[in-house]
Design a protein around this motif. Structure first.
Motif, PDB file in Angstrom:
ATOM      1  N   ASN A  82     -13.848  -8.186  11.778  1.00 30.53           N
ATOM      2  CA  ASN A  82     -12.447  -8.521  12.044  1.00 30.53           C
ATOM      3  C   ASN A  82     -11.575  -7.502  11.335  1.00 30.53           C
ATOM      4  OD1 ASN A  82     -13.953 -11.388  11.871  1.00 30.53           O
ATOM      5  ND2 ASN A  82     -12.292 -11.486  13.353  1.00 30.53           N
ATOM      6  N   GLU A  83     -10.686  -6.877  12.076  1.00 29.98           N
ATOM      7  CA  GLU A  83      -9.820  -5.869  11.478  1.00 29.98           C
ATOM      8  C   GLU A  83      -8.417  -5.961  12.069  1.00 29.98           C
ATOM      9  OE1 GLU A  83     -10.466  -3.853   8.997  1.00 29.98           O
ATOM     10  OE2 GLU A  83     -12.640  -4.206   8.885  1.00 29.98           O
ATOM     11  N   GLU A  84      -7.443  -5.540  11.278  1.00 28.70           N
ATOM     12  CA  GLU A  84      -6.062  -5.535  11.743  1.00 28.70           C
ATOM     13  C   GLU A  84      -5.845  -4.411  12.743  1.00 28.70           C
ATOM     14  OE1 GLU A  84      -3.256  -5.535   8.540  1.00 28.70           O
ATOM     15  OE2 GLU A  84      -3.344  -7.720   8.439  1.00 28.70           O
ATOM     16  N   THR A  90       3.252  -4.953  15.688  1.00 28.97           N
ATOM     17  CA  THR A  90       2.802  -5.786  14.565  1.00 28.97           C
ATOM     18  C   THR A  90       1.293  -5.649  14.347  1.00 28.97           C
ATOM     19  OG1 THR A  90       2.511  -7.666  16.064  1.00 28.97           O
ATOM     20  CG2 THR A  90       4.609  -7.532  14.924  1.00 28.97           C
ATOM     21  N   ALA A  91       0.864  -6.014  13.143  1.00 26.86           N
ATOM     22  CA  ALA A  91      -0.565  -6.008  12.806  1.00 26.86           C
ATOM     23  C   ALA A  91      -1.108  -7.415  12.969  1.00 26.86           C
ATOM     24  CB  ALA A  91      -0.749  -5.540  11.374  1.00 26.86           C
ATOM     25  N   TYR A  92      -2.334  -7.537  13.449  1.00 23.08           N
ATOM     26  CA  TYR A  92      -2.973  -8.854  13.628  1.00 23.08           C
ATOM     27  C   TYR A  92      -4.470  -8.637  13.527  1.00 23.08           C
ATOM     28  CZ  TYR A  92      -3.836 -13.421  15.897  1.00 23.08           C
ATOM     29  OH  TYR A  92      -4.230 -14.703  16.203  1.00 23.08           O
ATOM     30  N   LYS A  93      -5.128  -9.531  12.801  1.00 19.34           N
ATOM     31  CA  LYS A  93      -6.567  -9.394  12.615  1.00 19.34           C
ATOM     32  C   LYS A  93      -7.308  -9.837  13.865  1.00 19.34           C
ATOM     33  CE  LYS A  93      -8.668  -9.030   8.322  1.00 19.34           C
ATOM     34  NZ  LYS A  93      -9.034  -9.467   7.006  1.00 19.34           N
ATOM     35  N   GLU A  94      -7.936  -8.879  14.543  1.00 24.17           N
ATOM     36  CA  GLU A  94      -8.638  -9.173  15.782  1.00 24.17           C
ATOM     37  C   GLU A  94     -10.140  -9.214  15.586  1.00 24.17           C
ATOM     38  OE1 GLU A  94      -7.459  -6.716  19.102  1.00 24.17           O
ATOM     39  OE2 GLU A  94      -5.338  -6.875  18.585  1.00 24.17           O
ATOM     40  N   LYS A 137     -11.233   3.691   8.489  1.00 26.41           N
ATOM     41  CA  LYS A 137     -11.776   2.361   8.820  1.00 26.41           C
ATOM     42  C   LYS A 137     -13.019   2.488   9.698  1.00 26.41           C
ATOM     43  CE  LYS A 137     -10.343  -1.372   7.116  1.00 26.41           C
ATOM     44  NZ  LYS A 137      -8.946  -1.756   6.925  1.00 26.41           N
ATOM     45  N   MET A 173      -2.793  -2.707  15.351  1.00 28.53           N
ATOM     46  CA  MET A 173      -1.357  -2.631  15.629  1.00 28.53           C
ATOM     47  C   MET A 173      -1.142  -2.665  17.150  1.00 28.53           C
ATOM     48  SD  MET A 173      -0.325  -2.125  12.506  1.00 28.53           S
ATOM     49  CE  MET A 173       1.395  -1.666  12.686  1.00 28.53           C
ATOM     50  N   ARG A 185      -0.897 -10.525  22.480  1.00 23.84           N
ATOM     51  CA  ARG A 185      -1.965  -9.938  21.667  1.00 23.84           C
ATOM     52  C   ARG A 185      -3.309 -10.027  22.398  1.00 23.84           C
ATOM     53  NH1 ARG A 185      -2.888  -6.610  17.373  1.00 23.84           N
ATOM     54  NH2 ARG A 185      -0.731  -7.128  16.895  1.00 23.84           N
TER      55      ARG A 185
END
Ligand code: NI
Length: 183
Positions: A105-107, A92-96, A158, A109, A136
């Motif tokens: 802050n970037e998504e 999954t993608a999550y903004k870290e 990116k 995987m 995560r």
């Protein structure tokens, strides 16, 4: 005691991290200082290299995220000499974000389930399975022990787009509100 956080560009973030020995001096105090440093910077995870120590230790407290993610509730732990045994589940993608990389802050995987072996502050060994936001944060912090930053995991495009911002952190032009340094 609040420790300075080493920022992007610091050598210590790219050095090999050694296992923590059971007789490591004042380990409990260090863990407590790492929590204090993390809370002061509004973080939910902090790894030893981020406070200038090349050892395999990180702390996590996901409670501040429990408003939006009920699974974060009660997840507070120190991980000593962790070893991820298995990653599984959906990617999954999550903004870290990262306390060593302020204002970015970037998504990213990642797999959604991890099985991990680690020791607690009393050097008791555990093998646990975590999912959701816990998995995560664990993977992000574990990466710090392997000299990996979340920005390393982004696409070439990116990375190119972030180059200037990252350089500003490295050069000390972009400073966070908390105590920080570049070594
Ligand atoms: Ni980080």
């Amino acid at each position: 005691m609040i420790l300075p956080i080493y920022l992007y560009g610091s050598n210590v973030l790219r050095e090999t991290n050694q296992p923590v020995q059971p007789d490591y001096p004042e380990l409990k105090q260090l863990v407590s200082d790492m929590y204090e440093t993390m809370y002061n910077a509004d973080g939910v995870g902090l790894a030893a290299p981020q406070v200038g120590l090349s050892i395999r230790l990180f702390v996590v407290d996901a409670n501040p995220l429990s408003d939006t993610d009920p699974k974060a509730h009660g997840f507070k732990k120190a991980f000593i000499n962790p070893e991820i045994l298995e990653r599984s589940g959906e990617i999954t993608a999550y903004k870290e974000g990262c306390l060593s990389i302020p204002h970015i802050n970037e998504e990213v995987m990642r797999e959604s389930v991890v099985k991990i072996r680690y020791f607690d502050e009393d050097f008791n060994e555990h093998i646990d399975v975590f999912d959701g936001v816990a998995a995560r944060i664990i993977q992000h912090e574990y990466d710090h022990l392997e000299q990996v930053l979340f920005t390393d995991l982004l696409s070439q495009l990116k990375k190119k787009l972030l180059k200037k911002k990252l350089n500003n952190i490295k050069c000390g032009k972009d400073k966070p509100s908390y105590k920080a340094k570049v070594n």
